[in-house]
Design an enzyme around this catalytic site. Structure first.
Site, PDB file in Angstrom:
ATOM      1  N   ASP A  34       0.846  -1.199   0.000  1.00  0.00           N
ATOM      2  CA  ASP A  34       0.000   0.000   0.000  1.00  0.00           C
ATOM      3  C   ASP A  34       0.881   1.248   0.000  1.00  0.00           C
ATOM      4  N   THR A 134     -15.882  -2.256  -9.854  1.00  0.00           N
ATOM      5  CA  THR A 134     -17.076  -1.540  -9.388  1.00  0.00           C
ATOM      6  C   THR A 134     -18.235  -1.652 -10.372  1.00  0.00           C
ATOM      7  N   ASP A 135     -19.443  -1.441  -9.856  1.00  0.00           N
ATOM      8  CA  ASP A 135     -20.617  -1.410 -10.745  1.00  0.00           C
ATOM      9  C   ASP A 135     -20.651  -0.128 -11.581  1.00  0.00           C
ATOM     10  N   GLU A 136     -19.830   0.867 -11.192  1.00  0.00           N
ATOM     11  CA  GLU A 136     -19.891   2.160 -11.904  1.00  0.00           C
ATOM     12  C   GLU A 136     -19.446   2.049 -13.361  1.00  0.00           C
ATOM     13  N   TYR A 160     -13.306   8.471 -12.651  1.00  0.00           N
ATOM     14  CA  TYR A 160     -13.067   7.282 -11.803  1.00  0.00           C
ATOM     15  C   TYR A 160     -13.588   6.029 -12.502  1.00  0.00           C
ATOM     16  N   LYS A 164     -11.532   2.727 -13.938  1.00  0.00           N
ATOM     17  CA  LYS A 164     -11.785   1.346 -13.502  1.00  0.00           C
ATOM     18  C   LYS A 164     -12.159   0.484 -14.712  1.00  0.00           C
ATOM     19  N   LEU A 200     -20.386   8.842   1.420  1.00  0.00           N
ATOM     20  CA  LEU A 200     -21.671   9.318   1.951  1.00  0.00           C
ATOM     21  C   LEU A 200     -21.949   8.904   3.404  1.00  0.00           C
ATOM     22  N   VAL A 216     -26.294  17.191   0.768  1.00  0.00           N
ATOM     23  CA  VAL A 216     -26.953  16.225  -0.124  1.00  0.00           C
ATOM     24  C   VAL A 216     -26.897  16.792  -1.537  1.00  0.00           C
ATOM     25  N   ASP A 304     -25.294  19.823  -7.478  1.00  0.00           N
ATOM     26  CA  ASP A 304     -25.151  18.405  -7.815  1.00  0.00           C
ATOM     27  C   ASP A 304     -23.725  18.082  -8.271  1.00  0.00           C
ATOM     28  N   GLY A 307     -22.090  15.257 -13.805  1.00  0.00           N
ATOM     29  CA  GLY A 307     -22.268  13.946 -14.438  1.00  0.00           C
ATOM     30  C   GLY A 307     -22.805  12.882 -13.499  1.00  0.00           C
ATOM     31  N   HIS A 308     -23.489  13.288 -12.452  1.00  0.00           N
ATOM     32  CA  HIS A 308     -23.921  12.389 -11.367  1.00  0.00           C
ATOM     33  C   HIS A 308     -24.786  11.233 -11.878  1.00  0.00           C
TER      34      HIS A 308
HETATM   35  P1  NAD Z   1      -9.884   3.347  -0.480  1.00  0.00           P
HETATM   36  O1  NAD Z   1      -9.736   4.640  -1.194  1.00  0.00           O
HETATM   37  O2  NAD Z   1     -10.448   3.337   0.901  1.00  0.00           O
HETATM   38  O3  NAD Z   1      -8.464   2.610  -0.392  1.00  0.00           O
HETATM   39  C1  NAD Z   1      -7.582   2.555  -1.465  1.00  0.00           C
HETATM   40  C2  NAD Z   1      -6.232   2.071  -0.937  1.00  0.00           C
HETATM   41  O4  NAD Z   1      -5.331   1.956  -2.045  1.00  0.00           O
HETATM   42  C3  NAD Z   1      -5.588   2.999   0.086  1.00  0.00           C
HETATM   43  O5  NAD Z   1      -5.071   2.268   1.166  1.00  0.00           O
HETATM   44  C4  NAD Z   1      -4.456   3.658  -0.699  1.00  0.00           C
HETATM   45  O6  NAD Z   1      -3.370   4.047   0.104  1.00  0.00           O
HETATM   46  C5  NAD Z   1      -4.099   2.553  -1.680  1.00  0.00           C
HETATM   47  N1  NAD Z   1      -3.441   3.051  -2.888  1.00  0.00           N
HETATM   48  C6  NAD Z   1      -3.852   4.064  -3.686  1.00  0.00           C
HETATM   49  N2  NAD Z   1      -2.975   4.247  -4.693  1.00  0.00           N
HETATM   50  C7  NAD Z   1      -2.010   3.304  -4.545  1.00  0.00           C
HETATM   51  C8  NAD Z   1      -0.859   2.962  -5.281  1.00  0.00           C
HETATM   52  N3  NAD Z   1      -0.493   3.635  -6.397  1.00  0.00           N
HETATM   53  N4  NAD Z   1      -0.089   1.934  -4.855  1.00  0.00           N
HETATM   54  C9  NAD Z   1      -0.440   1.248  -3.719  1.00  0.00           C
HETATM   55  N5  NAD Z   1      -1.506   1.545  -2.983  1.00  0.00           N
HETATM   56  C10 NAD Z   1      -2.297   2.558  -3.397  1.00  0.00           C
HETATM   57  O7  NAD Z   1     -10.726   2.432  -1.456  1.00  0.00           O
HETATM   58  P2  NAD Z   1     -11.860   1.341  -1.121  1.00  0.00           P
HETATM   59  O8  NAD Z   1     -13.142   2.034  -0.984  1.00  0.00           O
HETATM   60  O9  NAD Z   1     -11.365   0.445  -0.073  1.00  0.00           O
HETATM   61  O10 NAD Z   1     -11.886   0.559  -2.521  1.00  0.00           O
HETATM   62  C11 NAD Z   1     -11.007  -0.530  -2.764  1.00  0.00           C
HETATM   63  C12 NAD Z   1     -11.257  -1.067  -4.162  1.00  0.00           C
HETATM   64  O11 NAD Z   1     -12.607  -1.494  -4.282  1.00  0.00           O
HETATM   65  C13 NAD Z   1     -11.037  -0.037  -5.265  1.00  0.00           C
HETATM   66  O12 NAD Z   1     -10.412  -0.684  -6.341  1.00  0.00           O
HETATM   67  C14 NAD Z   1     -12.442   0.411  -5.643  1.00  0.00           C
HETATM   68  O13 NAD Z   1     -12.495   0.792  -6.987  1.00  0.00           O
HETATM   69  C15 NAD Z   1     -13.221  -0.863  -5.401  1.00  0.00           C
HETATM   70  N6  NAD Z   1     -14.647  -0.692  -5.043  1.00  0.00           N
HETATM   71  C16 NAD Z   1     -14.988   0.149  -3.998  1.00  0.00           C
HETATM   72  C17 NAD Z   1     -16.327   0.242  -3.631  1.00  0.00           C
HETATM   73  C18 NAD Z   1     -16.765   1.122  -2.476  1.00  0.00           C
HETATM   74  O14 NAD Z   1     -17.960   1.271  -2.253  1.00  0.00           O
HETATM   75  N7  NAD Z   1     -15.868   1.705  -1.709  1.00  0.00           N
HETATM   76  C19 NAD Z   1     -17.303  -0.493  -4.323  1.00  0.00           C
HETATM   77  C20 NAD Z   1     -16.913  -1.319  -5.390  1.00  0.00           C
HETATM   78  C21 NAD Z   1     -15.576  -1.420  -5.727  1.00  0.00           C
HETATM   79  O1  DAU Z   2     -20.870   1.919  -6.724  1.00  0.00           O
HETATM   80  C1  DAU Z   2     -19.614   1.594  -6.244  1.00  0.00           C
HETATM   81  C2  DAU Z   2     -18.836   2.853  -5.953  1.00  0.00           C
HETATM   82  O2  DAU Z   2     -19.395   3.414  -4.775  1.00  0.00           O
HETATM   83  C3  DAU Z   2     -17.339   2.627  -5.776  1.00  0.00           C
HETATM   84  O3  DAU Z   2     -16.794   2.152  -6.961  1.00  0.00           O
HETATM   85  C4  DAU Z   2     -16.635   3.926  -5.355  1.00  0.00           C
HETATM   86  O4  DAU Z   2     -15.267   3.668  -5.080  1.00  0.00           O
HETATM   87  C5  DAU Z   2     -17.312   4.451  -4.114  1.00  0.00           C
HETATM   88  O5  DAU Z   2     -16.743   5.691  -3.748  1.00  0.00           O
HETATM   89  C6  DAU Z   2     -18.821   4.609  -4.325  1.00  0.00           C
HETATM   90  O6  DAU Z   2     -19.084   5.679  -5.276  1.00  0.00           O
HETATM   91  P1  DAU Z   2     -20.298   6.691  -5.061  1.00  0.00           P
HETATM   92  O7  DAU Z   2     -20.007   7.931  -5.799  1.00  0.00           O
HETATM   93  O8  DAU Z   2     -21.601   6.025  -5.301  1.00  0.00           O
HETATM   94  O9  DAU Z   2     -20.162   6.908  -3.452  1.00  0.00           O
HETATM   95  P2  DAU Z   2     -20.234   8.224  -2.551  1.00  0.00           P
HETATM   96  O10 DAU Z   2     -20.259   7.761  -1.131  1.00  0.00           O
HETATM   97  O11 DAU Z   2     -19.230   9.245  -2.943  1.00  0.00           O
HETATM   98  O12 DAU Z   2     -21.662   8.817  -2.906  1.00  0.00           O
HETATM   99  C7  DAU Z   2     -22.846   8.042  -2.737  1.00  0.00           C
HETATM  100  C8  DAU Z   2     -24.002   8.889  -3.218  1.00  0.00           C
HETATM  101  O13 DAU Z   2     -24.175   9.976  -2.309  1.00  0.00           O
HETATM  102  C9  DAU Z   2     -23.783   9.515  -4.573  1.00  0.00           C
HETATM  103  O14 DAU Z   2     -25.022   9.555  -5.271  1.00  0.00           O
HETATM  104  C10 DAU Z   2     -23.325  10.939  -4.258  1.00  0.00           C
HETATM  105  C11 DAU Z   2     -24.049  11.250  -2.959  1.00  0.00           C
HETATM  106  N1  DAU Z   2     -23.345  12.135  -2.023  1.00  0.00           N
HETATM  107  C12 DAU Z   2     -22.069  11.833  -1.686  1.00  0.00           C
HETATM  108  C13 DAU Z   2     -21.363  12.633  -0.816  1.00  0.00           C
HETATM  109  C14 DAU Z   2     -19.929  12.312  -0.452  1.00  0.00           C
HETATM  110  C15 DAU Z   2     -23.999  13.236  -1.468  1.00  0.00           C
HETATM  111  O15 DAU Z   2     -25.174  13.488  -1.753  1.00  0.00           O
HETATM  112  N2  DAU Z   2     -23.311  14.011  -0.596  1.00  0.00           N
HETATM  113  C16 DAU Z   2     -22.011  13.782  -0.254  1.00  0.00           C
HETATM  114  O16 DAU Z   2     -21.422  14.552   0.538  1.00  0.00           O
END
Ligand code: NAD
Ligand code: DAU
Length: 366
Positions: A34, A134-136, A160, A164, A200, A216, A304, A307-308
């Protein structure tokens, strides 16, 4: 017995995965690689030193020499690739890091894995590169659209999601062209312990406790499918153990909610907790709930996100039928556990948010 390289293991899902894996497979070796960006946190891995097979390496997935030496010297046979820039808002403001880590970093891991696992005489007898995605990548859905399946065409909308998607394609190509054994999982929104409070759910909890605005985006009608992080870890385990090389698997929570409903639920639960536990008013005097005001008074509808995406929904039928995947945590208890975790781990989120963790990092890892 497996010998794992877990990239991004100090982040939210990676750390939960390492804890899950060390608990379930105590004889395995786990090397976490990491870079400790703002999202990586050694506190997320606290306690794992006691696990004999655990090692932490501070470094970048784009470092070809380092990744090669880890795979060769430690005879690692499985990569579980979490490391990424993961926050959509940051990708809108500063996309470069997303291309560097998510695209180029992933490609570096793939080319090293290919070289070490396919081209060397001392390669381990079996190998697997599991890519966490991710589903995104599938884009956005309307209210009546069917949920994303593994056959849904890619249509990433944010930098992002595009980064991915690019990494998913690279992973696929290394299987098709070179025969590298790969699997990919595409997962919906995770929540739970150790999530960085820019996302969020943890952001709303922290702001509710500290009396800050609950921003929000837009009208709050956007929908996400929420999965408790431990269920994601179980899903990844199933893909690694039972998945077929070259295949992708959707993992989701069957748990769609509009953002505004989630925010209102967090507000209502905060009010109830403060009413039941007077000590919370002493610990968090800036929370509106400390003085009997509704937490919802903090909600503010803000500009907003560009591109949300409006709605994500995952159809995990393939994972259920082929791997036996089913999420086990229901949202009611999962959200309750997450709020409890944040209440019990104030030092963790305060350190992350006030920058003292960054200062510690610079002192120890400069
Ligand atoms: P996060 O941002 O909490 O953690 C990312 C980690 O990767 C951190 O520890 C960071 O230090 C490390 N990192 C970043 N750049 C790096 C590099 N160049 N070399 C080595 N380490 C590096 O992310 P997360 O939410 O835990 O997501 C983890 C994975 O799951 C990601 O690939 C994300 O796309 C995927 N994912 C996340 C979600 C979600 O809801 N959070 C959902 C679906 C998929
Ligand atoms: O769907 C999987 C993805 O979920 C992962 O791939 C991403 O790594 C992860 O960050 C997450 O993406 P989202 O953009 O969906 O998550 P986020 O928590 O940033 O936002 C969730 C929803 O809430 C989104 O519609 C934006 C909205 N939001 C978010 C924040 C941070 C707000 O309304 N207010 C906020 O302050």
């Amino acid at each position: 017995m497996r010998r794992l390289l877990v990239t991004g293991g100090a982040g939210f899902i990676g750390a939960n995965f390492v804890r899950y894996w060390a608990g379930k497979y105590p004889d395995d070796q786990i090397v976490v690689l990491d870079a400790l960006t703002y999202a990586g946190n050694m506190a997320n891995l606290q306690g794992l030193d006691e696990f004999a097979g655990f090692e932490f390496v501070h470094g970048d997935i784009a470092d070809q020499k380092l990744v090669t030496s880890l795979l060769v010297d430690q005879k690692l046979d499985t990569i579980v690739h979490f490391a990424a820039e993961s926050h959509v808002d940051r990708s809108i403001h500063e996309p470069d890091a997303f291309i560097r880590t998510n695209v180029n970093g992933t490609h570096n891991l793939l080319r090293v894995a290919r070289e070490v696992w396919l081209n060397r005489d001392d390669a381990p007898p079996s190998h697997l590169f599991h890519h966490v995605s991710t589903d995104e990548v599938y884009g956005t859905l309307g209210p009546d659209d069917p949920a994303f399946t593994e056959k849904t065409p890619y249509a990433p909308n944010s930098p992002y999601a595009a980064s991915k998607a690019a990494s998913d394609h690279l992973v696929r190509s290394y299987h098709h062209t070179f025969g590298l054994r790969v699997t990919t999982s595409n997962c919906s929104n995770n929540y739970g312990p150790y999530q960085f409070p820019e996302k969020l759910i943890p952001l709303m909890i922290v702001n509710a406790l500290t009396g800050k605005t609950l921003p929000v985006y837009g009208d709050g009608s956007n929908i996400r499918d929420w999965l408790y992080v431990e269920d994601h870890c179980r899903g990844i385990d199933l893909v690694i153990s039972r998945g077929k090389a070259g295949e992708t698997y959707n993992l989701g929570g069957n748990n769609e909610h509009a953002n505004i409903d989630i925010v209102r639920e967090i507000c209502a639960r905060t009010d109830t907790l403060f009413a039941e536990r007077p000590e919370l008013a002493v610990a968090f005097p800036d929370a509106p709930a400390a003085t009997g005001k509704p937490t919802e008074s903090l909600v503010s509808f803000v500009k907003d996100r560009l591109g949300h995406d409006w709605r994500y929904a995952i159809d995990a039928t393939k994972s259920t039928n082929e791997l036996g995947y089913l999420p086990t945590e229901d949202f009611d208890s999962g959200l309750g556990q997450t709020i409890d975790w944040m209440l019990s781990n104030e030092a963790w989120w305060r350190a992350v948010m006030d920058g003292s963790y960054r200062a510690w990092l610079e002192r120890n890892y400069a």
